[in-house]
Design a protein around this motif. Structure first.
Motif, mmCIF file in Angstrom:
data_model
loop_
_atom_site.group_PDB
_atom_site.id
_atom_site.type_symbol
_atom_site.label_atom_id
_atom_site.label_comp_id
_atom_site.label_asym_id
_atom_site.label_seq_id
_atom_site.Cartn_x
_atom_site.Cartn_y
_atom_site.Cartn_z
ATOM 1 N N LEU A 90 0.821 -1.212 0.000
ATOM 2 C CA LEU A 90 0.000 0.000 0.000
ATOM 3 C C LEU A 90 0.858 1.266 0.000
ATOM 4 C CD1 LEU A 90 -2.769 1.342 0.080
ATOM 5 C CD2 LEU A 90 -2.692 1.181 2.581
ATOM 6 N N LYS A 91 1.902 1.284 0.805
ATOM 7 C CA LYS A 91 2.760 2.467 0.881
ATOM 8 C C LYS A 91 3.364 2.787 -0.494
ATOM 9 C CE LYS A 91 6.650 4.461 3.361
ATOM 10 N NZ LYS A 91 7.650 4.277 4.416
ATOM 11 N N SER A 117 -12.571 10.238 3.208
ATOM 12 C CA SER A 117 -12.586 9.093 4.112
ATOM 13 C C SER A 117 -14.025 8.702 4.428
ATOM 14 C CB SER A 117 -11.845 9.444 5.404
ATOM 15 O OG SER A 117 -11.906 8.378 6.313
ATOM 16 N N ARG A 122 -15.279 1.722 4.023
ATOM 17 C CA ARG A 122 -13.840 1.485 3.914
ATOM 18 C C ARG A 122 -13.289 2.039 2.600
ATOM 19 N NH1 ARG A 122 -11.420 -3.868 6.004
ATOM 20 N NH2 ARG A 122 -9.723 -2.544 5.418
ATOM 21 N N TYR A 124 -11.026 5.212 1.280
ATOM 22 C CA TYR A 124 -10.122 6.283 1.698
ATOM 23 C C TYR A 124 -9.367 6.755 0.464
ATOM 24 C CZ TYR A 124 -11.014 3.555 5.904
ATOM 25 O OH TYR A 124 -11.628 2.846 6.905
ATOM 26 N N THR A 143 -8.719 3.669 -1.941
ATOM 27 C CA THR A 143 -8.314 2.352 -1.483
ATOM 28 C C THR A 143 -9.182 1.931 -0.307
ATOM 29 O OG1 THR A 143 -6.436 1.011 -0.717
ATOM 30 C CG2 THR A 143 -6.552 3.293 0.086
ATOM 31 N N ASP A 144 -9.172 0.625 -0.026
ATOM 32 C CA ASP A 144 -9.778 0.136 1.211
ATOM 33 C C ASP A 144 -8.678 -0.121 2.235
ATOM 34 O OD1 ASP A 144 -8.576 -2.131 0.224
ATOM 35 O OD2 ASP A 144 -10.392 -3.335 0.186
ATOM 36 N N SER A 145 -7.443 0.106 1.848
ATOM 37 C CA SER A 145 -6.201 0.003 2.629
ATOM 38 C C SER A 145 -5.753 -1.440 2.879
ATOM 39 C CB SER A 145 -6.286 0.775 3.944
ATOM 40 O OG SER A 145 -7.090 0.097 4.883
ATOM 41 N N THR A 146 -6.487 -2.434 2.397
ATOM 42 C CA THR A 146 -6.059 -3.820 2.593
ATOM 43 C C THR A 146 -6.020 -4.643 1.311
ATOM 44 O OG1 THR A 146 -8.334 -4.466 3.119
ATOM 45 C CG2 THR A 146 -6.878 -3.955 4.984
ATOM 46 N N PHE A 149 -6.892 -0.919 -4.692
ATOM 47 C CA PHE A 149 -6.322 0.414 -4.899
ATOM 48 C C PHE A 149 -6.649 0.861 -6.317
ATOM 49 C CE2 PHE A 149 -3.025 3.556 -5.729
ATOM 50 C CZ PHE A 149 -2.986 4.245 -4.535
#
Length: 188
Positions: A90-91, A117, A122, A124, A143-146, A149
């Protein structure tokens, strides 16, 4: 007397030649007044891991990688969206998305961002607006961060002149906000 007649004729000719010229005034620069139809929205669902709403004024094509292209024929613009699965990276995906935005600083007068957000869904992300004559005046990522993306960028099929395309940019910003606000992840 002959000299007086010649002087009078010469004076009349000078007055006629000076008085017959039109005064040249520069024309003021004109701005187009562009008005676009009110947007109506419809939900787009596919085999991809996302669902969102798009304007009925656009046409969408989604490929087998779940990359989407929204074409706005009336605006001579498109929104190109790239889907990538999050696989512990993700980063790196966020850095890559922001790097693409900040590559426009050469032509940009400024770059502003609007964070987004929605914890319930979920979703963001952020929308970036690049002011100036940059190739892509709006970029975004969500993204949903998990697991998911998506990055997107607006492109115009004309020479970028920010002042001229500003009404279209405003219109597309609203559509992109609607896409992000209506975003749902299927694998949740």
């Amino acid at each position: 007397m002959k000299l007086l007649n010649q002087s009078v004729i010469a004076l009349l000719l000078i007055l006629l030649s000076v008085s017959c010229k039109e005064e040249v005034l520069p024309k003021p620069k004109a701005q187009l007044r562009l008005e676009y139809p009110s947007a109506q929205y419809k939900e787009i669902s596919s085999d991809c891991p996302y669902i969102f709403e798009i304007s009925t004024n656009s046409k969408i094509q989604i490929n087998n990688k779940c990359w989407a292209n929204l074409d706005y024929p009336g605006l001579k613009a498109s929104v190109n969206m790239t889907y990538r699965p999050v696989e512990g990276n993700l980063k790196e995906l966020l850095i890559e998305a922001e790097k693409l935005t900040f590559n426009h600083t050469i032509k940009a007068d400024g770059i502003s961002s609007i964070p987004y957000s929605n914890k319930e869904k979920r979703v963001y992300g952020a929308i970036f607006e690049v002011t100036g004559n940059a190739a892509s005046p709006i970029q975004f990522h969500v993204t949903d961060s998990t697991d998911n993306f998506i990055t997107g960028a607006v492109y115009f099929n004309v020479q970028p002149n920010y002042d001229s395309i500003k009404p279209a940019i405003n219109y597309l910003r609203q559509d992109i906000m609607r896409m992000i606000e209506s975003m749902q992840w299927k694998n949740k």
